[in-house]
Design a protein around this motif. Structure first.
Motif, PDB file in Angstrom:
ATOM      1  N   TRP A 104      12.903 -18.839  62.400  1.00  0.00           N
ATOM      2  CA  TRP A 104      12.438 -17.797  61.474  1.00  0.00           C
ATOM      3  C   TRP A 104      12.980 -16.419  61.796  1.00  0.00           C
ATOM      4  N   ASN A 105      13.763 -16.297  62.882  1.00  0.00           N
ATOM      5  CA  ASN A 105      14.305 -15.006  63.276  1.00  0.00           C
ATOM      6  C   ASN A 105      13.212 -13.945  63.240  1.00  0.00           C
ATOM      7  N   ASP A 106      13.387 -12.915  62.403  1.00  0.00           N
ATOM      8  CA  ASP A 106      12.304 -11.933  62.363  1.00  0.00           C
ATOM      9  C   ASP A 106      11.675 -11.889  60.974  1.00  0.00           C
ATOM     10  N   SER A 107      11.664 -13.032  60.305  1.00  0.00           N
ATOM     11  CA  SER A 107      11.080 -13.065  58.962  1.00  0.00           C
ATOM     12  C   SER A 107       9.558 -13.112  59.042  1.00  0.00           C
ATOM     13  N   ILE A 108       8.939 -13.131  57.884  1.00  0.00           N
ATOM     14  CA  ILE A 108       7.485 -12.998  57.792  1.00  0.00           C
ATOM     15  C   ILE A 108       6.731 -14.154  58.468  1.00  0.00           C
ATOM     16  N   LEU A 109       7.391 -15.312  58.638  1.00  0.00           N
ATOM     17  CA  LEU A 109       6.709 -16.437  59.273  1.00  0.00           C
ATOM     18  C   LEU A 109       6.820 -16.406  60.801  1.00  0.00           C
ATOM     19  N   ALA A 110       7.684 -15.528  61.324  1.00  0.00           N
ATOM     20  CA  ALA A 110       7.945 -15.538  62.771  1.00  0.00           C
ATOM     21  C   ALA A 110       6.729 -15.154  63.628  1.00  0.00           C
ATOM     22  N   PRO A 111       6.018 -14.068  63.305  1.00  0.00           N
ATOM     23  CA  PRO A 111       4.932 -13.667  64.215  1.00  0.00           C
ATOM     24  C   PRO A 111       3.870 -14.747  64.391  1.00  0.00           C
ATOM     25  N   THR A 112       3.485 -15.419  63.323  1.00  0.00           N
ATOM     26  CA  THR A 112       2.448 -16.441  63.459  1.00  0.00           C
ATOM     27  C   THR A 112       2.985 -17.673  64.176  1.00  0.00           C
ATOM     28  N   PRO A 142      12.151 -14.997  53.363  1.00  0.00           N
ATOM     29  CA  PRO A 142      10.968 -15.279  52.556  1.00  0.00           C
ATOM     30  C   PRO A 142      10.342 -13.970  52.087  1.00  0.00           C
ATOM     31  N   SER A 143       9.880 -13.943  50.873  1.00  0.00           N
ATOM     32  CA  SER A 143       9.352 -12.698  50.333  1.00  0.00           C
ATOM     33  C   SER A 143       7.968 -12.414  50.900  1.00  0.00           C
ATOM     34  N   ASP A 144       7.539 -11.191  50.742  1.00  0.00           N
ATOM     35  CA  ASP A 144       6.216 -10.788  51.222  1.00  0.00           C
ATOM     36  C   ASP A 144       5.106 -11.499  50.473  1.00  0.00           C
ATOM     37  N   LEU A 146       4.553 -14.621  50.340  1.00  0.00           N
ATOM     38  CA  LEU A 146       4.146 -15.910  50.914  1.00  0.00           C
ATOM     39  C   LEU A 146       2.668 -15.966  51.274  1.00  0.00           C
ATOM     40  N   GLU A 147       2.189 -14.901  51.914  1.00  0.00           N
ATOM     41  CA  GLU A 147       0.806 -14.877  52.372  1.00  0.00           C
ATOM     42  C   GLU A 147      -0.160 -15.027  51.193  1.00  0.00           C
ATOM     43  N   GLN A 148       0.113 -14.212  50.164  1.00  0.00           N
ATOM     44  CA  GLN A 148      -0.752 -14.224  48.982  1.00  0.00           C
ATOM     45  C   GLN A 148      -0.680 -15.563  48.251  1.00  0.00           C
ATOM     46  N   LEU A 149       0.531 -16.103  48.160  1.00  0.00           N
ATOM     47  CA  LEU A 149       0.694 -17.379  47.472  1.00  0.00           C
ATOM     48  C   LEU A 149      -0.011 -18.501  48.228  1.00  0.00           C
ATOM     49  N   SER A 150       0.109 -18.482  49.566  1.00  0.00           N
ATOM     50  CA  SER A 150      -0.592 -19.499  50.362  1.00  0.00           C
ATOM     51  C   SER A 150      -2.083 -19.441  50.064  1.00  0.00           C
ATOM     52  N   LYS A 151      -2.585 -18.223  50.015  1.00  0.00           N
ATOM     53  CA  LYS A 151      -4.014 -18.039  49.784  1.00  0.00           C
ATOM     54  C   LYS A 151      -4.417 -18.608  48.423  1.00  0.00           C
ATOM     55  N   ALA A 152      -3.614 -18.286  47.398  1.00  0.00           N
ATOM     56  CA  ALA A 152      -3.927 -18.773  46.056  1.00  0.00           C
ATOM     57  C   ALA A 152      -3.902 -20.296  46.014  1.00  0.00           C
ATOM     58  N   ILE A 153      -2.945 -20.897  46.725  1.00  0.00           N
ATOM     59  CA  ILE A 153      -2.842 -22.357  46.734  1.00  0.00           C
ATOM     60  C   ILE A 153      -4.059 -22.965  47.429  1.00  0.00           C
ATOM     61  N   LEU A 154      -4.435 -22.395  48.574  1.00  0.00           N
ATOM     62  CA  LEU A 154      -5.541 -22.961  49.333  1.00  0.00           C
ATOM     63  C   LEU A 154      -6.867 -22.765  48.608  1.00  0.00           C
ATOM     64  N   ARG A 198       6.463 -26.473  36.542  1.00  0.00           N
ATOM     65  CA  ARG A 198       7.708 -25.715  36.564  1.00  0.00           C
ATOM     66  C   ARG A 198       7.984 -25.159  37.956  1.00  0.00           C
ATOM     67  N   LEU A 199       9.248 -24.851  38.172  1.00  0.00           N
ATOM     68  CA  LEU A 199       9.714 -24.341  39.452  1.00  0.00           C
ATOM     69  C   LEU A 199      10.140 -22.888  39.258  1.00  0.00           C
ATOM     70  N   PHE A 200       9.735 -21.994  40.175  1.00  0.00           N
ATOM     71  CA  PHE A 200      10.102 -20.579  40.064  1.00  0.00           C
ATOM     72  C   PHE A 200      10.727 -20.103  41.364  1.00  0.00           C
ATOM     73  N   LYS A 201      11.789 -19.367  41.238  1.00  0.00           N
ATOM     74  CA  LYS A 201      12.435 -18.805  42.426  1.00  0.00           C
ATOM     75  C   LYS A 201      11.680 -17.553  42.859  1.00  0.00           C
ATOM     76  N   LEU A 202      11.284 -17.483  44.104  1.00  0.00           N
ATOM     77  CA  LEU A 202      10.495 -16.328  44.542  1.00  0.00           C
ATOM     78  C   LEU A 202      11.283 -15.024  44.438  1.00  0.00           C
ATOM     79  N   SER A 203      12.610 -15.112  44.590  1.00  0.00           N
ATOM     80  CA  SER A 203      13.394 -13.875  44.517  1.00  0.00           C
ATOM     81  C   SER A 203      13.435 -13.311  43.103  1.00  0.00           C
ATOM     82  N   ARG A 204      12.982 -14.091  42.124  1.00  0.00           N
ATOM     83  CA  ARG A 204      12.986 -13.572  40.754  1.00  0.00           C
ATOM     84  C   ARG A 204      11.614 -13.074  40.319  1.00  0.00           C
TER      85      ARG A 204
END
Lengths: 311, 307
Positions: A104-112, A142-144, A146-154, A198-204
């Motif tokens: 994850w290098n220094d992306s948003i998933l790295a600290p956790t 990964p876009s910022d 992710l956290e919010q989307l994870s929450k919505a999914i859960l 449907r599938l959506f690209k997060l960068s869009r």
């Protein structure tokens, strides 16, 4: 100030973790260091501390005390839920996890990922060092969201977002899964406007997303499998082109084609392709070393493409 | 700067069990592991030192020593074991493992599945992430990894993707990585005396050079026929150009179309690639690039005489 609060929270955790029986609130307020002021102030402090520790994911169990005590609830932190326990984790597995989390290098998933690894490294498992894995991963950051989307999914909450597409801009979705597919991030879910998955690209995604305040608004179908909804190669849409390839050229194209006839300057090949656009790009890339013989419609598309570039 | 008491508490609770398993660790190392400053670690240790169990006599306090910047814990009181993982930590680790698995052979994927089950035993969660990788993999990955690990040279037959030729090269592999659907190895290429990147699916043959090593020469000169300050107008229908070539793109400004600036780059490759998009990509500058593309288009067009 922050020092004193930190100290008190640590002391409270230690005390509640060390006790086998429930500790009465009065015992806690008297014995645990850091509770000061009037009785009321101490109690408010304790209520806040409990909430704080719970927000760290620490379970504080509330129990009724022995009838011999006054009618006062008691507290403790059950060791079993507090402590990390991964039976039989091996050094090799720990090494695999370290390698995996380094992706994850220094992306948003790295600290956790790193704090998870740190906890596993505190279990006292001897490290294994015999892995030669070198492959790294380069991917779309990964876009910022992710956290919010994870929450919505859960929480199974619907979301609304603006999406960069020529047709419909505002989308209403029941989010099912975040998908990391070939280095890109997507969200897959039930599109409420189009009534289909449907599938959506997060960068869009444009701007923030809005998450419904309600929970459990939908269920993910139990037979839902992401792979079934990915655009994939379909043998029905494979076309075959016949091309001439100049001698000693286009080794990559030759590798995936079938030689039909060998000539002095040019060899003739049959090559399968799925999307015309991508195939034309490949043909054009080879300049005058590759010439399309057929089908006629492919040739026409190529001529249109070239004329577009010339004008 | 002010960190919340809660963040500090969380770190302190994690520090003690970590120290217990890493006795005599240095403060700079701790700072690196916990992603904070040395001063912060020092402050944390001083604070932890004063915490303990009710009674708070020396016997009940967390006991630790720090001398010359090295830390030892002798009595952690009730903080012997690390805290359980939270949902975010567990999710990140599971996704990491899925990613690792997607680049690896079958033998290791069973091992990874087993590991995931073990982890889920500690905290059962619904994982909102799915990882899918359609990379074809390569029979050469293990040879290349071992060569990188041991500084060994390799001899490869490579089908170039930018020059349309097949060449034999001696390379010293330096880094192996996966990007989009492909795996690449970047290496010092002795044959061209430069750093080069090779796509694994274009390596037709590979041999480990016995007892052979190559020493990398450090050079500064760029060897490509490079163009600087390239600006393109990319229509939305050609956005795959941007997505497939992130490595060479300096920046993208979005308007009706995308206005894209590229890093200096091999002009031959760029002309061939842009031409494939026809009128969907327009070269804003430099002029010689757009002239070159037009000339190539005309040459190819001449292969198809009008009826």
């Amino acid at each position: 100030m922050s020092d004193r609060k930190t100290e008190r929270l640590i002391n409270l955790t230690l005390a509640l973790l060390a006790t086998k029986r429930y500790l009465k609130k009065s015992e806690i307020l008297t014995n645990v260091q850091g509770y000061e002021g009037t009785q009321e102030a101490k109690e408010r402090m304790f209520e806040r501390d409990k909430d704080d520790l719970r927000s760290l994911g620490i379970e504080i169990e509330v129990g009724d005390l022995d009838v011999f005590f006054e009618d006062e609830p008691g507290y403790r932190i059950p060791q079993k839920s507090y402590e990390l326990n991964v039976p039989n984790l091996t050094g090799r597995e720990l090494a695999l996890l370290s390698i995996a989390s380094s992706y994850w290098n220094d992306s948003i998933l790295a600290p956790t990922a790193h704090s998870g690894i740190r906890k596993l490294q505190s279990l006292g498992i001897p490290a294994a060092l015999d892995l030669d894995f070198q492959i790294k991963y380069r991917f779309e950051n990964p876009s910022d969201l992710l956290e919010q989307l994870s929450k919505a999914i859960l929480e199974k909450s619907r979301i609304t977002f603006s999406y960069d597409s020529p047709s419909l801009k505002l989308r209403h979705l029941e989010p099912y899964r975040i998908l990391f597919w070939n280095s890109f991030w997507y969200l897959i879910g039930m599109d409420l406007d189009r009534k289909g998955i449907r599938l959506f690209k997060l960068s869009r995604f444009l701007g923030d997303l809005e998450m419904s305040k309600k929970k459990n608004e939908f269920q993910i179908p139990s037979d839902f499998v992401v792979a079934n909804f990915l655009p994939k190669s379909d043998p029905e849409i494979v076309h075959t082109a016949r091309v001439e390839i100049r001698r000693d050229c286009a080794a990559l194209l030759r590798r995936r084609g079938e030689l039909i006839t060998q000539g002095t300057d040019f060899d003739t090949y049959e090559i399968n392709y799925e999307t015309e656009r991508a195939f034309l790009r490949e043909i054009v890339w080879h300049g005058t070393n590759v010439r399309i013989i057929g089908p006629e419609n492919l040739k026409t598309s190529l001529i249109t493409l070239l004329d577009g570039a010339i004008k | 700067m002010s960190e919340s008491a809660l963040d500090r508490t969380a770190r302190a609770l994690d520090l003690v069990p970590y120290l217990l398993e890493h006795q005599g660790i240095s403060i700079p190392e701790l700072a690196a592991v916990f992603g904070t400053s040395e001063k912060q670690i020092n402050d944390d240790l001083i604070l932890i030192h004063m915490c303990g169990l009710p009674g708070y006599t020396p016997l009940e306090l967390i006991e630790m020593y720090y001398e010359d910047g090295y830390v030892t814990v002798s009595d952690p009181q009730s903080l012997k074991k690390p805290r359980n993982m939270n949902r975010a930590e567990m999710t990140s680790l599971l996704v990491s493992l899925d990613l690792l698995k997607s680049t690896r052979s079958d033998a290791i994927s069973d091992e990874i599945e087993g590991l995931k089950l073990k982890l889920k035993g500690a905290l059962a969660i619904e994982n909102p992430f799915v990882v899918i990788n359609n990379s074809k993999g390569s029979q050469f990955i293990e040879d290349i990894e071992s060569a990188i690990a041991h500084g060994k040279a390799l001899k490869i037959t490579y089908l170039s993707g930018s020059k349309d030729e097949s060449t034999e090269r001696s390379i010293l592999p330096l880094e192996l990585y996966q990007e989009n659907e492909f795996a690449y190895v970047s290496a010092w290429c002795q044959s061209s005396e430069a750093d080069r990147t090779f796509r694994l699916d274009r390596i037709a043959n590979l041999e480990v050079v016995k007892n052979g090593t190559i020493t990398k020469k450090f050079t500064n000169n760029s060897l490509k026929d490079e163009l600087a300050s390239i600006e393109l107008n990319v229509s939305k229908s050609a956005r795959t150009f941007i997505e497939d070539n992130r490595g060479v793109i300096a920046d993208v400004v979005e308007g009706g179309d995308f206005r894209v600036r590229l890093h200096p780059i091999d002009s031959d490759w760029l002309s061939r690639t842009i031409l494939g998009y026809g009128s969907e990509i327009e070269v804003v500058e430099p002029r010689e690039l757009s002239d070159d593309i037009k000339a190539r288009a005309k040459a190819i067009r001449a292969l198809y005489p009008k009826p």
